[in-house]
Design a protein around this motif. Structure first.
Motif, PDB file in Angstrom:
ATOM      1  N   PRO A  70     -49.292 -31.845  -7.268  1.00 42.21           N
ATOM      2  CA  PRO A  70     -48.323 -31.496  -6.219  1.00 42.21           C
ATOM      3  C   PRO A  70     -48.919 -31.647  -4.820  1.00 42.21           C
ATOM      4  CG  PRO A  70     -48.520 -29.727  -7.853  1.00 42.21           C
ATOM      5  CD  PRO A  70     -49.615 -30.705  -8.120  1.00 42.21           C
ATOM      6  N   ASN A  72     -48.633 -29.510  -2.396  1.00 36.89           N
ATOM      7  CA  ASN A  72     -49.182 -28.222  -1.992  1.00 36.89           C
ATOM      8  C   ASN A  72     -50.597 -28.066  -2.552  1.00 36.89           C
ATOM      9  OD1 ASN A  72     -49.730 -25.251  -2.818  1.00 36.89           O
ATOM     10  ND2 ASN A  72     -48.240 -25.115  -1.146  1.00 36.89           N
ATOM     11  N   THR A  74     -52.703 -25.516  -2.859  1.00 38.85           N
ATOM     12  CA  THR A  74     -52.934 -24.400  -3.782  1.00 38.85           C
ATOM     13  C   THR A  74     -52.414 -24.747  -5.176  1.00 38.85           C
ATOM     14  OG1 THR A  74     -52.763 -22.831  -1.955  1.00 38.85           O
ATOM     15  CG2 THR A  74     -52.501 -21.945  -4.188  1.00 38.85           C
ATOM     16  N   MET A  75     -51.230 -25.322  -5.237  1.00 41.05           N
ATOM     17  CA  MET A  75     -50.660 -25.705  -6.537  1.00 41.05           C
ATOM     18  C   MET A  75     -51.469 -26.846  -7.175  1.00 41.05           C
ATOM     19  SD  MET A  75     -46.607 -25.476  -5.599  1.00 41.05           S
ATOM     20  CE  MET A  75     -46.077 -26.190  -7.129  1.00 41.05           C
ATOM     21  N   ARG A  76     -51.920 -27.780  -6.351  1.00 41.68           N
ATOM     22  CA  ARG A  76     -52.729 -28.898  -6.853  1.00 41.68           C
ATOM     23  C   ARG A  76     -54.041 -28.381  -7.455  1.00 41.68           C
ATOM     24  NH1 ARG A  76     -52.449 -31.599  -2.436  1.00 41.68           N
ATOM     25  NH2 ARG A  76     -54.528 -31.231  -1.626  1.00 41.68           N
ATOM     26  N   GLU A  78     -54.527 -25.478  -8.702  1.00 41.83           N
ATOM     27  CA  GLU A  78     -54.201 -24.795  -9.955  1.00 41.83           C
ATOM     28  C   GLU A  78     -54.022 -25.799 -11.090  1.00 41.83           C
ATOM     29  OE1 GLU A  78     -53.853 -21.958 -12.741  1.00 41.83           O
ATOM     30  OE2 GLU A  78     -54.617 -21.760 -10.696  1.00 41.83           O
ATOM     31  N   VAL A  79     -53.393 -26.938 -10.821  1.00 44.16           N
ATOM     32  CA  VAL A  79     -53.256 -27.986 -11.850  1.00 44.16           C
ATOM     33  C   VAL A  79     -54.643 -28.430 -12.320  1.00 44.16           C
ATOM     34  CG1 VAL A  79     -52.586 -30.406 -12.220  1.00 44.16           C
ATOM     35  CG2 VAL A  79     -50.992 -28.826 -11.110  1.00 44.16           C
ATOM     36  N   GLN A  82     -56.244 -25.649 -14.409  1.00 38.64           N
ATOM     37  CA  GLN A  82     -55.600 -25.637 -15.734  1.00 38.64           C
ATOM     38  C   GLN A  82     -56.082 -26.807 -16.584  1.00 38.64           C
ATOM     39  OE1 GLN A  82     -53.427 -23.584 -17.300  1.00 38.64           O
ATOM     40  NE2 GLN A  82     -53.413 -22.122 -15.616  1.00 38.64           N
TER      41      GLN A  82
END
Length: 194
Positions: A70, A72, A74-76, A78-79, A82
């Motif tokens: 993504p 973003n 922060t979201m990137r 997190e990917v 994960q």
């Protein structure tokens, strides 16, 4: 539809060469990371080159091997975290559509205990400053942005001067640049019996 000039890259060829290089090193499980869920234009060509190189080695592309990054940050991140937790050990290599994302991933991978290239080989695309500043230095595909700029300005100047110039689509060559972020993976040979 309107026609327009396009000064681009041989994205397909660059991705095909980079993926083929990883496959020659023995990698058979390669994750593909992209910042578009449905890759278009250059990213679409990079994905197609990746897929065709796999086919050339008798492997098929599985959508589960595609990871969306993504916009973003922060979201990137997190990917990427994960990925390390759930899938990191399943892959021996990761192909990123840009050096920026590859460099960012290397930092996240190290913070979570996934070493590059010992545990996973990482590649990028562009050969920009991120590839050279990355530790380890990044294996990537070089493009020549200066040449893209020269070609575009030359075409624009011809149009400004009123020269008859047909609409052009030009794909500039790319070059594989091998650095320290990749390594060969050789299957363990069985020990000879005593």
């Amino acid at each position: 539809s309107e026609e327009y000039d396009n000064i681009g890259l041989q994205d397909y060829e660059g991705a095909f060469e980079l993926t083929s290089y990883l496959l020659r090193l023995g990698h058979r499980s390669i994750a593909f990371f992209c910042d578009q869920e449905q890759p278009l234009a250059s990213n679409g060509e990079r994905l197609r080159g990746f897929q065709d190189a796999l086919l050339g080695f008798g492997l098929s592309f599985c959508r589960d091997d595609f990871y969306y990054l993504p916009e973003n940050k922060t979201m990137r991140h997190e990917v990427l975290r994960q990925f390390v937790r759930k899938s990191g050990k399943r892959y021996s290599a990761a192909f990123f559509v840009s050096d920026y994302y590859a460099n960012e991933a290397i930092t996240i991978f190290y913070s979570k205990g996934l070493r590059v290239p010992e545990d996973i080989s990482v590649t990028g695309f562009d050969d920009n400053i991120y590839a050279r500043l990355s530790r380890p230095a990044l294996t990537t595909v070089r493009q020549l942005p200066e040449e893209k700029g020269r070609q575009a300005v030359s075409l624009l100047m011809k149009r400004i001067r009123g020269e008859e110039t047909p609409v052009r689509s030009l794909a500039l060559p790319t070059e594989l640049i091998v650095r320290e972020s990749t390594r060969a993976v050789i299957p363990e040979l069985p020990l000879p019996l005593p």
